[in-house]
Design an enzyme around this catalytic site. Structure first.
Site, PDB file in Angstrom:
ATOM      1  N   ARG A  80      38.476  -4.652 -14.193  1.00  0.00           N
ATOM      2  CA  ARG A  80      39.532  -4.037 -14.919  1.00  0.00           C
ATOM      3  C   ARG A  80      40.384  -3.259 -13.707  1.00  0.00           C
ATOM      4  O   ARG A  80      39.860  -2.365 -12.726  1.00  0.00           O
ATOM      5  CB  ARG A  80      39.229  -3.311 -15.900  1.00  0.00           C
ATOM      6  CG  ARG A  80      38.697  -3.940 -17.213  1.00  0.00           C
ATOM      7  CD  ARG A  80      38.103  -3.081 -18.138  1.00  0.00           C
ATOM      8  NE  ARG A  80      37.410  -1.872 -17.640  1.00  0.00           N
ATOM      9  CZ  ARG A  80      37.534  -0.543 -18.314  1.00  0.00           C
ATOM     10  NH1 ARG A  80      38.461  -0.441 -19.535  1.00  0.00           N
ATOM     11  NH2 ARG A  80      36.971   0.485 -17.838  1.00  0.00           N
ATOM     12  N   SER A 148      30.261  -0.466  -9.188  1.00  0.00           N
ATOM     13  CA  SER A 148      28.565  -0.165 -10.003  1.00  0.00           C
ATOM     14  C   SER A 148      27.620  -0.804  -9.385  1.00  0.00           C
ATOM     15  O   SER A 148      27.062  -1.966 -10.000  1.00  0.00           O
ATOM     16  CB  SER A 148      29.130  -0.246 -11.441  1.00  0.00           C
ATOM     17  OG  SER A 148      30.130   0.349 -11.733  1.00  0.00           O
ATOM     18  N   ASP A 201      29.785   3.752 -11.748  1.00  0.00           N
ATOM     19  CA  ASP A 201      30.023   3.863 -13.205  1.00  0.00           C
ATOM     20  C   ASP A 201      29.283   4.909 -14.118  1.00  0.00           C
ATOM     21  O   ASP A 201      29.603   5.386 -15.161  1.00  0.00           O
ATOM     22  CB  ASP A 201      29.784   2.603 -14.126  1.00  0.00           C
ATOM     23  CG  ASP A 201      28.429   1.778 -13.830  1.00  0.00           C
ATOM     24  OD1 ASP A 201      27.638   2.472 -13.182  1.00  0.00           O
ATOM     25  OD2 ASP A 201      28.403   0.710 -14.643  1.00  0.00           O
TER      26      ASP A 201
HETATM   27  C1  GLC Z   1      23.161  -1.700 -11.632  1.00  0.00           C
HETATM   28  C2  GLC Z   1      23.660  -1.169 -10.515  1.00  0.00           C
HETATM   29  C3  GLC Z   1      24.040   0.275 -10.548  1.00  0.00           C
HETATM   30  C4  GLC Z   1      25.143   0.574 -11.993  1.00  0.00           C
HETATM   31  C5  GLC Z   1      24.146  -0.283 -13.153  1.00  0.00           C
HETATM   32  C6  GLC Z   1      24.967  -0.241 -14.414  1.00  0.00           C
HETATM   33  O1  GLC Z   1      21.857  -1.180 -11.833  1.00  0.00           O
HETATM   34  O2  GLC Z   1      22.994  -1.055  -9.142  1.00  0.00           O
HETATM   35  O3  GLC Z   1      24.927   1.024  -9.621  1.00  0.00           O
HETATM   36  O4  GLC Z   1      25.388   1.670 -12.149  1.00  0.00           O
HETATM   37  O5  GLC Z   1      23.849  -1.563 -12.702  1.00  0.00           O
HETATM   38  O6  GLC Z   1      26.305  -0.828 -14.156  1.00  0.00           O
END
Ligand code: GLC
Length: 463
Positions: A80, A148, A201
């Site tokens: 996004r 993330s 995130d």
């Molecule tokens: C995976 C990623 C992590 C993220 C999570 C939720 O575990 O490694 O960085 O925060 O997914 O999206």
């Protein structure tokens, strides 16, 4: 004959029930192991399977943030682009606008240049459609980049990708600075935008949580993947180099998805899923609890039953062998089916797995399997949260500080039974008295609002 067939199925379910059991004593062990691993990960780089990443966010938002900021949220199958107008302390009005773009599957395992090029071109379109933005007052556009995945951060604006998780496998991006990649791709597209902050995130969720409630100290994602971030005392992070931040605090991205321990209830289905995954041996905790995997675990159990007896008919006529054919929203729909004849279960089985003509008893059994797999997930997630709370002294008797846990992600938001189970397990593990000062809050859009807030704090124009 029919009774014998059902007995074989029931045996598979009974074994699953036993292997997935999470009595309080076991969860207590999980919380203790999580706390222990957290300490080891803070001690030195590589000290634990959980990376305990220093986020370089040493101050959480306080509501005074002001200005127009952009955010880019990359972490799942969609990304996004957002524009967030922060109105400052007294007004606190936030205006948001966003555009979601789905990532073509081939780019999730292609090259870094292709992936970042695709993202940058979407940013370019978004900015072009906006035209001249007067709210910018002639300033350069600034962006909070929510990426993330596990990144070794070297500052608030740089970090190298340690490895991909979830369904990504863009190999040549591993080891590269993801901000530099994005910045370069945006330049190529002629977008004049500065990445002011790189965040996970969970960190964004924690930031958005603390914007709404200053007692938020933990941010959790329970969605496609799972992870948590929290506020740590800087003096409790031996591996932190250089001067300690003035605030005395530092947000840590735990990357708890990679936690593993002999305390975890792991079944034959989890083992097979892991072995056949994109990242075998990794993200074991995540594979037990997050939305990408729950439906797939259930499918594997159903397949096992189908090979032991004939209640689903001839396996080769079904789609039971197709990986990831049952998604977590499907098992949620089946689990919440309140029709007397479990019509929704019948529809899901027929639609996704091509299993027709099931009896009501068989459909009840399918619901129970969803229940076993989801309860294990919610209870383990609760144990993980308790591990963090213990680490920061929020789960000790006599502690009266209010603790807010900001949670985001589709699994938590849309799967009611999961959420109820997580909340009741927290109360069970913390005890009635201590759980009174704990509140769990659905905090939506941390990766948009949270990223914009952190970008504002690190703006080149910040006073
Ligand atoms: C995976 C990623 C992590 C993220 C999570 C939720 O575990 O490694 O960085 O925060 O997914 O999206």
């Amino acid at each position: 004959m029919v009774a014998a067939v059902e007995a074989a199925a029931e045996q598979v379910v009974a074994q699953l029930r036993e292997d997935c059991a999470t009595p309080a004593a076991r969860l207590d062990g999980v919380a203790a192991a999580m706390e222990e691993e957290m300490r080891a990960g803070l001690r030195e780089e590589g000290g634990s399977k959980i990376k305990m990443i220093v986020s370089y966010v040493d101050n959480l938002p306080n509501g005074s943030e002001e200005g127009l900021f952009y955010a880019l949220d990359l972490g799942g199958t969609n990304f996004r682009v957002l524009r967030v107008q922060l109105a400052g302390k007294d007004k606190r009005v936030v205006k948001r606008d966003s555009r979601e773009v789905s990532i073509p599957p081939h780019l999730m395992s292609g090259s870094a240049a292709e992936l970042f090029g695709f993202i940058a071109s979407a940013v370019a379109k978004y900015v072009a459609d906006e035209g001249v933005n007067r709210a910018l007052n002639g300033k350069q556009r600034e962006l909070g980049f929510t990426f993330s995945f596990p990144v070794r951060q070297t500052s608030i604006t740089s970090g190298t990708l340690i490895k991909w998780t979830k369904a990504f496998a863009v190999d040549d991006a591993v080891g590269e600075d993801v901000v530099a990649e994005l910045q370069m791709a945006m330049e190529k597209e002629g977008v004049d935008m500065r990445v002011a902050a790189l965040i996970n995130d969970t960190v964004g969720t924690l930031a958005a949580g603390s914007y709404n409630d200053e007692d938020a100290v933990i941010g959790v994602i329970l969605g496609t993947g799972s992870n948590a971030a929290y506020v740590e005392k800087a003096s409790d992070i031996p591996k932190l180099e250089g001067e300690l931040p003035k605030s005395g605090k530092m947000v840590i991205n735990t990357e708890w998805g990679n936690f593993s321990s002999s305390c975890l209830p792991i079944t034959e289905y989890d083992q097979a899923l892991d072995e056949e995954s994109l990242n075998p041996g990794e993200q074991i905790f995540e594979k037990l609890i997050s939305g990408l995997y729950l439906g797939e675990i259930v499918r594997r159990v159903l397949l096992k039953i189908a090979t032991q007896c004939s209640i689903f008919g001839d396996v080769s006529r079904t789609k039971l062998t197709t990986h990831f054919n049952l998604r977590t929203p499907d098992i949620s729909a089946m689990h919440h089916d309140e029709t007397p004849d479990l019509r929704i279960v019948a529809e899901k089985l027929a639609g996704h797995l091509k299993i027709a003509n099931t009896t009501l008893e068989t459909r009840k059994m399918v619901v129970e399997i969803c229940d076993i797999v989801t309860r294990r997930s919610a209870r383990l997630a609760a144990a993980g949260i308790v591990g963090i709370m213990r680490k920061i002294g929020r789960a000790t008797p006599g502690n009266n500080s209010r603790t807010v846990i900001a949670i985001d992600g589709g699994l938590f938001e849309h799967y009611a039974k999961f959420r109820q189970c997580l909340e009741s397990t927290l109360a069970e593990l913390l005890g009635e008295e201590a759980s009174k000062s704990v509140s769990v809050k659905l905090t939506k859009d941390g990766s948009g609002l949270g990223a914009a807030l952190i970008a504002a704090a690190h703006s080149q124009y910040a006073k």
